[in-house]
Design an enzyme around this catalytic site. Structure first.
Site, PDB file in Angstrom:
ATOM      1  N   GLY A 224      -2.554  -9.470  -2.274  1.00 23.03           N
ATOM      2  CA  GLY A 224      -2.066  -8.533  -1.273  1.00 23.03           C
ATOM      3  C   GLY A 224      -2.948  -8.400  -0.042  1.00 23.03           C
ATOM      4  CB  ILE A 225      -3.738  -5.401   2.009  1.00 21.72           C
ATOM      5  CG1 ILE A 225      -2.314  -5.075   2.480  1.00 21.72           C
ATOM      6  CG2 ILE A 225      -4.745  -5.033   3.095  1.00 21.72           C
ATOM      7  CD1 ILE A 225      -2.050  -3.595   2.693  1.00 21.72           C
TER       8      ILE A 225
ATOM      9  NE  ARG B  34      -8.637  -2.298 -12.440  1.00 25.08           N
ATOM     10  CZ  ARG B  34      -7.814  -1.292 -12.672  1.00 25.08           C
ATOM     11  NH1 ARG B  34      -8.247  -0.229 -13.315  1.00 25.08           N
ATOM     12  NH2 ARG B  34      -6.570  -1.324 -12.281  1.00 25.08           N
TER      13      ARG B  34
ATOM     14  CG  ASP C  79     -13.059  -0.447 -12.886  1.00 26.36           C
ATOM     15  OD1 ASP C  79     -12.633   0.233 -11.925  1.00 26.36           O
ATOM     16  OD2 ASP C  79     -12.716  -0.234 -14.068  1.00 26.36           O
TER      17      ASP C  79
ATOM     18  CG  ASN D 171      -7.615  -3.558  -0.038  1.00 28.25           C
ATOM     19  OD1 ASN D 171      -6.660  -3.176   0.617  1.00 28.25           O
ATOM     20  ND2 ASN D 171      -7.468  -4.364  -1.093  1.00 28.25           N
TER      21      ASN D 171
ATOM     22  CE1 TYR E 196      -1.363   4.291  -2.758  1.00 23.18           C
ATOM     23  CE2 TYR E 196       0.202   5.246  -1.204  1.00 23.18           C
ATOM     24  CZ  TYR E 196      -0.682   4.236  -1.556  1.00 23.18           C
ATOM     25  OH  TYR E 196      -0.891   3.181  -0.702  1.00 23.18           O
TER      26      TYR E 196
ATOM     27  CE  LYS F 198      -4.277   4.199  -0.655  1.00 26.78           C
ATOM     28  NZ  LYS F 198      -5.264   3.123  -0.448  1.00 26.78           N
TER      29      LYS F 198
ATOM     30  CB  ILE G 177       1.951  -4.005   4.133  1.00 25.53           C
ATOM     31  CG1 ILE G 177       1.418  -3.058   5.210  1.00 25.53           C
ATOM     32  CG2 ILE G 177       1.398  -5.408   4.320  1.00 25.53           C
ATOM     33  CD1 ILE G 177       1.781  -3.413   6.628  1.00 25.53           C
TER      34      ILE G 177
ATOM     35  CB  THR H  36       1.655  -6.382  -0.859  1.00 28.75           C
ATOM     36  OG1 THR H  36       2.074  -5.080  -1.303  1.00 28.75           O
ATOM     37  CG2 THR H  36       0.972  -6.265   0.492  1.00 28.75           C
TER      38      THR H  36
END
Length: 259
Positions: free
Chosen positions: A17-18, A38, A58, A81, A152, A156, A187, A189
């Site tokens: 992903g990103i 991880r 991790d 990230n 989430y 964030k 995005i 992903t």
């Protein structure tokens, strides 16, 4: 132009992903890239593909970060990230009424605690030299409420705020250690794949998911990586405590139709 030549760049959550796109872009810019995740196999594959190094990490484990201080003592760039949504193993209640405390904490352990530990590691590693760039990947969800993904969104939002605290802390001490946040929206992903599916309905689902986005499309990991490369470089030497939105215009408001 290679803007990251002679810079050691560490990226978390870089197996896919990103994070993977950022690691690849940093390598293209001449950086000595350390891929962490991880997922040992995934990070090793990314490192092999881009010509970087990999370390299993991790981000929620303090002991992993303390070990990293010994083996990578002086990074120039750290990108925090790594993150989870809480839905990795399937549907689960993450709304404010039904979410369990353990599920709430699990998301914050990775997203928020992981970013805190990454920033602490970066400050300790960079302060002797007095320069460096810390980049925290937040989200559009950190700027607005998300009823079905409250943990989430909360995590964030906290990353956004902690970024500013880190930026001010470093500036107050006279260090040129910059800390900025990136806020991607939709995005494309692998995280979206369960919602998009396969076959003839895929394009219709993609269109529906970005219907409210003024640019009417998903962003790409490479577009996020381009912004990260700018923040990591010396070109952004006067940017700290800033937040950059990559959302196709979503937070600007409604797209007005031409008259």
């Amino acid at each position: 132009m290679q803007r990251l030549t002679a810079k050691t760049c560490l990226v978390t959550g870089a197996a896919r992903g990103i994070g993977r796109a950022i690691a690849a872009r940093f390598r293209q810019e001449g950086g000595d890239v350390i891929v962490t995740d991880r997922d040992e196999a995934g990070s090793a594959a990314t490192a092999a593909e881009i010509g970087g190094r990999f370390i299993q990490l991790d981000v929620a484990r303090e002991e992993d970060w303390l070990h990293l201080e010994d083996i990578v003592p002086a990074p120039d760039v750290v990108v925090n990230n790594a993150g989870i949504t809480g839905f990795e193993t399937g549907p689960v209640a993450h709304d404010p009424e039904h979410a369990s405390l353990e599920d709430w904490r699990a998301v914050h352990r990775v997203n928020l605690d992981g970013t805190f530990l990454g920033c602490r590691y970066a400050i300790r590693a960079m302060k002797a030299r007095g320069t460096g760039s810390i980049i925290n990947v937040s989200s559009r969800s950190g700027l607005v409420g998300i009823p079905a993904a409250a943990a989430y969104a909360s995590s964030k939002a906290a990353i956004r705020n902690h970024t500013k605290s880190v930026a001010l802390y470093c500036a107050q001490r006279g260090w040129a250690i910059r800390c900025n946040s990136i806020h991607p929206a939709a995005i494309l992903t692998p995280i979206w794949e369960p919602m998009l599916g396969e076959g003839t309905e895929r394009e219709a689902r993609m269109t529906a998911l970005v219907a409210d986005t003024p640019l009417k499309r998903f962003g790409t990991p490479e577009e996020v990586a381009a912004v990260a490369a700018m923040l990591a470089s010396d070109e952004a030497a006067y940017m700290t405590g800033a937040e950059l939105n990559l959302d196709g215009g979503l937070l600007a408001g409604s797209a007005a139709s031409p008259g």
